[in-house]
Scaffold this motif. Structure first.
Motif, PDB file in Angstrom:
ATOM      1  N   ARG A   9      27.434 -19.149  48.797  1.00  0.00           N
ATOM      2  CA  ARG A   9      26.524 -18.195  48.380  1.00  0.00           C
ATOM      3  C   ARG A   9      26.367 -16.892  49.162  1.00  0.00           C
ATOM      4  NH1 ARG A   9      22.978 -22.095  49.228  1.00  0.00           N
ATOM      5  NH2 ARG A   9      22.641 -22.665  46.971  1.00  0.00           N
ATOM      6  N   TRP A  10      26.527 -17.066  50.503  1.00  0.00           N
ATOM      7  CA  TRP A  10      26.370 -15.699  51.339  1.00  0.00           C
ATOM      8  C   TRP A  10      27.575 -14.867  50.999  1.00  0.00           C
ATOM      9  CZ3 TRP A  10      22.969 -13.512  54.174  1.00  0.00           C
ATOM     10  CH2 TRP A  10      22.121 -14.326  54.717  1.00  0.00           C
ATOM     11  N   ALA A  11      28.824 -15.292  50.532  1.00  0.00           N
ATOM     12  CA  ALA A  11      29.763 -14.591  50.129  1.00  0.00           C
ATOM     13  C   ALA A  11      29.456 -13.811  48.758  1.00  0.00           C
ATOM     14  CB  ALA A  11      31.122 -15.426  49.653  1.00  0.00           C
ATOM     15  N   LEU A  49      34.996 -10.277  46.722  1.00  0.00           N
ATOM     16  CA  LEU A  49      34.040 -11.171  47.137  1.00  0.00           C
ATOM     17  C   LEU A  49      33.425 -11.854  46.021  1.00  0.00           C
ATOM     18  CD1 LEU A  49      32.221  -9.439  50.137  1.00  0.00           C
ATOM     19  CD2 LEU A  49      33.610 -11.392  50.315  1.00  0.00           C
ATOM     20  N   THR A  50      33.055 -11.017  44.989  1.00  0.00           N
ATOM     21  CA  THR A  50      32.409 -11.764  43.854  1.00  0.00           C
ATOM     22  C   THR A  50      33.476 -12.130  42.833  1.00  0.00           C
ATOM     23  OG1 THR A  50      32.513  -9.493  42.815  1.00  0.00           O
ATOM     24  CG2 THR A  50      30.338 -10.357  43.932  1.00  0.00           C
ATOM     25  N   GLY A  51      34.620 -11.609  42.845  1.00  0.00           N
ATOM     26  CA  GLY A  51      35.711 -12.242  42.126  1.00  0.00           C
ATOM     27  C   GLY A  51      36.245 -13.555  42.582  1.00  0.00           C
ATOM     28  N   TYR A  52      36.186 -14.059  43.766  1.00  0.00           N
ATOM     29  CA  TYR A  52      36.584 -15.158  44.512  1.00  0.00           C
ATOM     30  C   TYR A  52      35.675 -16.054  44.310  1.00  0.00           C
ATOM     31  CZ  TYR A  52      38.941 -18.433  47.427  1.00  0.00           C
ATOM     32  OH  TYR A  52      39.496 -19.632  47.947  1.00  0.00           O
ATOM     33  N   ASN A  53      34.144 -15.934  44.569  1.00  0.00           N
ATOM     34  CA  ASN A  53      33.313 -16.825  44.830  1.00  0.00           C
ATOM     35  C   ASN A  53      32.428 -16.718  43.742  1.00  0.00           C
ATOM     36  OD1 ASN A  53      33.528 -17.424  47.818  1.00  0.00           O
ATOM     37  ND2 ASN A  53      33.693 -15.184  47.907  1.00  0.00           N
ATOM     38  N   LEU A  54      32.286 -15.961  42.924  1.00  0.00           N
ATOM     39  CA  LEU A  54      31.137 -16.194  41.533  1.00  0.00           C
ATOM     40  C   LEU A  54      31.655 -16.916  40.704  1.00  0.00           C
ATOM     41  CD1 LEU A  54      28.461 -15.227  40.980  1.00  0.00           C
ATOM     42  CD2 LEU A  54      29.411 -13.159  40.025  1.00  0.00           C
ATOM     43  N   SER A  55      31.723 -18.128  40.741  1.00  0.00           N
ATOM     44  CA  SER A  55      32.265 -19.156  39.711  1.00  0.00           C
ATOM     45  C   SER A  55      31.399 -20.376  39.417  1.00  0.00           C
ATOM     46  CB  SER A  55      33.702 -19.513  40.211  1.00  0.00           C
ATOM     47  OG  SER A  55      33.554 -20.246  41.291  1.00  0.00           O
ATOM     48  N   TYR A  56      30.037 -20.238  39.645  1.00  0.00           N
ATOM     49  CA  TYR A  56      29.261 -21.362  39.176  1.00  0.00           C
ATOM     50  C   TYR A  56      28.926 -21.319  37.733  1.00  0.00           C
ATOM     51  CZ  TYR A  56      25.584 -17.473  39.598  1.00  0.00           C
ATOM     52  OH  TYR A  56      24.828 -16.263  39.594  1.00  0.00           O
ATOM     53  N   VAL A  57      28.527 -22.273  37.082  1.00  0.00           N
ATOM     54  CA  VAL A  57      28.326 -22.428  35.660  1.00  0.00           C
ATOM     55  C   VAL A  57      26.908 -21.774  35.373  1.00  0.00           C
ATOM     56  CG1 VAL A  57      28.006 -24.252  34.100  1.00  0.00           C
ATOM     57  CG2 VAL A  57      29.496 -24.670  35.667  1.00  0.00           C
TER      58      VAL A  57
END
Length: 617
Positions: free
Chosen positions: A38-40, A209-217
């Motif tokens: 979330r912080w990332a 940052l968003t490319g790696y971490n923004l993967s929620y459904v």
């Protein structure tokens, strides 16, 4: 065979073959991701928000250097206008793109456009290409703000959402405030191109940052790229671009260049403005599959009032932000750098206002009281600004604008949460784009209309004070360059300073009227407890098996904040629900943003709520 009117969302079993559901197996929803993820994500979108805001104002101090290099002083104002025009045109599209492409793809598209446009600005060999590059950068800038707001709304419950988004708004306010002075400092040291190019590493960090971490459904992603492209409201986008651009040309021809009403350019641009505005309304109401205007929200009282308030507040903000420094340059004869610094107290106060509003809503679960209490401050500050003069004390000159920024920060933050509180969770992405559309039109209108008023009054004031055989030439020089004022002979300088003072006072009076009207518009907006479940679809009783999911998504915990650890998050949910933390059941039908069952949520593809302009066969 599917058609453009077929819904993009399908309800399928968890293990159904060839479905998007099977791809989501093992993935977490936005409320279930880890604290570090979330912080990332927040770090990535906040960096992008800062960059988009910096690009809004950095050209204000670069214009003299750019015009000197290209010898195109008559075109330099388009560097700011092109950016705002792109924001106005493309901002609402990203609300729909989040719906059909998914959050990560939509946000990274915006970051990519912003980065490419900014890079092209730093490398542009001509003024025309620089203006085009600013437009491309604006396509990304508007999308960054919309997608960042939607992503933050995904990850927090309604009561905590204001606090989380207020922190992001701090980056926006600081970007607007320091964009001009920072760009001026870099330009003096390394040249104006460096002011653009220095942004590139930050764009890269945000993208990673968003490319790696923004993967929620987030359900609602389109079936194929072709279906995604077909659902974009090209008609609304093109008609918006044309009527706004024609409006800017009309105002420029009629008031900046002082052409008569019967001039062909004035008549034609006014006619194009009216024609394409009417076409825009017709396209949105009758033909668009996914209309950027979201007619079903426009027909509701509360979203419509919030939209009007957003327009008026943004109109006022940009009128003052663009012309407040001009007063110090032309009336007080300060340097451009010092004049730009006079905006910084307002931007700092706005950032504090965002934080205060978010903290207050998180603590009280209410928004109307602080909106009405602090929402009157911009009107009071506008009175102080209108009555400023050369003999005003330094404290007044520096501090009068602080209530303006603080009050508008509170208003913008509370009105965004008020909008989300009065629409279903499934309409959150489109609702955010709806609100941003009114804000972006207000930004363009604030700059364009205030510029027209300023130039018109300035011309009249100068002609009343300067007479003689060379009057026309002197007046033209004074209108075209604020830097000329300081080099004029004493008598002409006095006339020019008084003329600028009168013209800018007219702009500030208009801004004062705008913010006062915004306050009146907000009076009928009711309060709503942020602890209540968010609005659902027409009254239907959810199935018994779905009650757990509704509770899980709506009553997560009124005390969740962006600063809670994973253990805090689990403990609070266990305390509220009397059960251990668990992942959402992806076998249940889901809405566009969250895990609400279809029976208890609003699907934007449903005909009953007019999520689309056309009805399906």
């Amino acid at each position: 065979m599917s058609s453009e009117r077929d819904p993009l969302l399908t309800i399928a079993p968890r293990h159904g073959a060839n479905t998007d559901e099977s791809e989501d197996e093992g993935k977490l929803g936005p409320l279930e991701i880890s604290h570090s993820s979330r912080w990332a994500i927040l770090a990535g979108i906040w960096i992008a928000t800062f960059l988009g805001s910096v690009n809004t104002t950095l050209v204000t101090t670069l214009m003299p250097s750019i015009s000197s290099e290209f010898n195109k002083s008559h075109q330099v104002s388009w560097l700011g206008t092109a950016y705002l025009l792109a924001i106005c045109t493309f901002t609402p599209i990203y609300g729909r793109l989040c719906h059909v492409m998914g959050r990560r793809a939509a946000h990274q598209s915006a970051v990519l456009f912003g980065a490419l446009g900014t890079l092209a600005c730093g490398l542009s060999p001509s003024m025309n290409l620089l203006i085009v590059a600013r437009f491309v950068s604006g396509i990304g800038g508007g999308g960054i703000l919309t997608t960042s707001t939607i992503i933050t709304s995904d990850m927090f419950i309604l009561r905590s959402r204001g606090l989380a988004q207020s922190i992001g708004s701090v980056f926006m306010a600081l970007g607007i405030g320091i964009g001009g002075p920072l760009a001026g400092f870099i330009s003096d040291a390394y040249g104006w191109r460096a002011a653009f190019l220095i942004n590139m590493p930050l764009f890269f960090i945000s993208f990673i940052l968003t490319g790696y971490n923004l993967s929620y459904v987030t359900p609602g992603k389109g079936k194929t790229p072709g279906e995604v492209l077909r659902r974009i409201d090209y008609g609304g986008m093109i008609t918006t671009l044309v009527w706004v651009f024609a409006t800017l040309l009309f105002l420029s021809y009629r008031y900046n260049e002082r052409l008569p009403w019967d001039d062909s350019r004035v008549i034609s641009t006014l006619g194009v403005t009216i024609l394409f505005f009417l076409l825009f309304i017709i396209v949105e109401l009758k033909f668009a599959i996914e209309p950027v205007l979201a007619p079903f929200l426009l027909k509701q009282k509360i979203p419509a009032l919030i939209g009007v308030s957003n327009f008026l507040v943004s109109f006022c903000n940009f009128s003052v932000m663009y012309f407040f420094p001009v007063w110090f340059q032309t009336v007080m004869l300060t340097s451009a750098f010092i004049a730009g610094l006079h905006v910084l107290p307002s931007s700092t106060a706005m950032a504090i206002g965002f934080l205060f509003a978010g903290w207050s809503m998180h603590k009280t679960g209410k928004y109307k009281f602080i909106n009405l209490t602090f929402g009157i401050l911009p009107s009071m500050a506008a009175v102080l600004i209108v009555t400023m003069n050369e003999d005003s004390s330094p404290a007044r000159l520096w501090l009068s604008i602080i209530p303006f920024g603080f009050g508008n920060g509170v208003v913008l933050q509370t009105m965004h949460i008020a909008l989300l509180a009065h629409i279903p969770q499934s309409a959150m992405a489109v609702g955010t784009g709806f609100g941003q559309l009114f804000r972006s039109v207000g930004q363009v209108g604030g700059v364009a209309v205030s510029s027209a008023v300023f130039q018109s009054v300035l011309d009249s004031e100068l002609r009343n004070r300067i007479r003689g055989p060379d009057a026309n030439e002197i007046i033209k020089r004074i209108r075209e360059s604020t830097g000329v004022v300081v080099s004029l002979p004493p008598d002409l300088q006095r006339a020019a300073r008084d003329s600028y003072d009168g013209a800018l006072r007219a702009v500030f009076i208009m801004a004062m009227c705008s913010t006062l009207m915004a306050y009146i518009v907000r009076l009928p907006i009711p309060d709503r407890s942020l602890d209540e479940p968010e609005p659902a679809d027409p009254p239907q009783q959810p199935a018994q098996a779905d009650v757990g999911n509704i509770v899980n998504s709506v009553v997560t915990s009124p005390l969740d904040t962006p600063f809670d650890s994973d253990d805090d998050h689990r403990k609070k949910r266990t305390h509220m629900l009397g059960t251990r933390h668990r992942k959402p059941d992806l076998t249940q039908p889901r809405s566009l943003s969250g895990y609400e069952p279809v029976d208890g949520s609003m699907d934007l593809e449903e005909d009953t709520i007019e999520g689309t302009a056309q009805s399906r066969a």
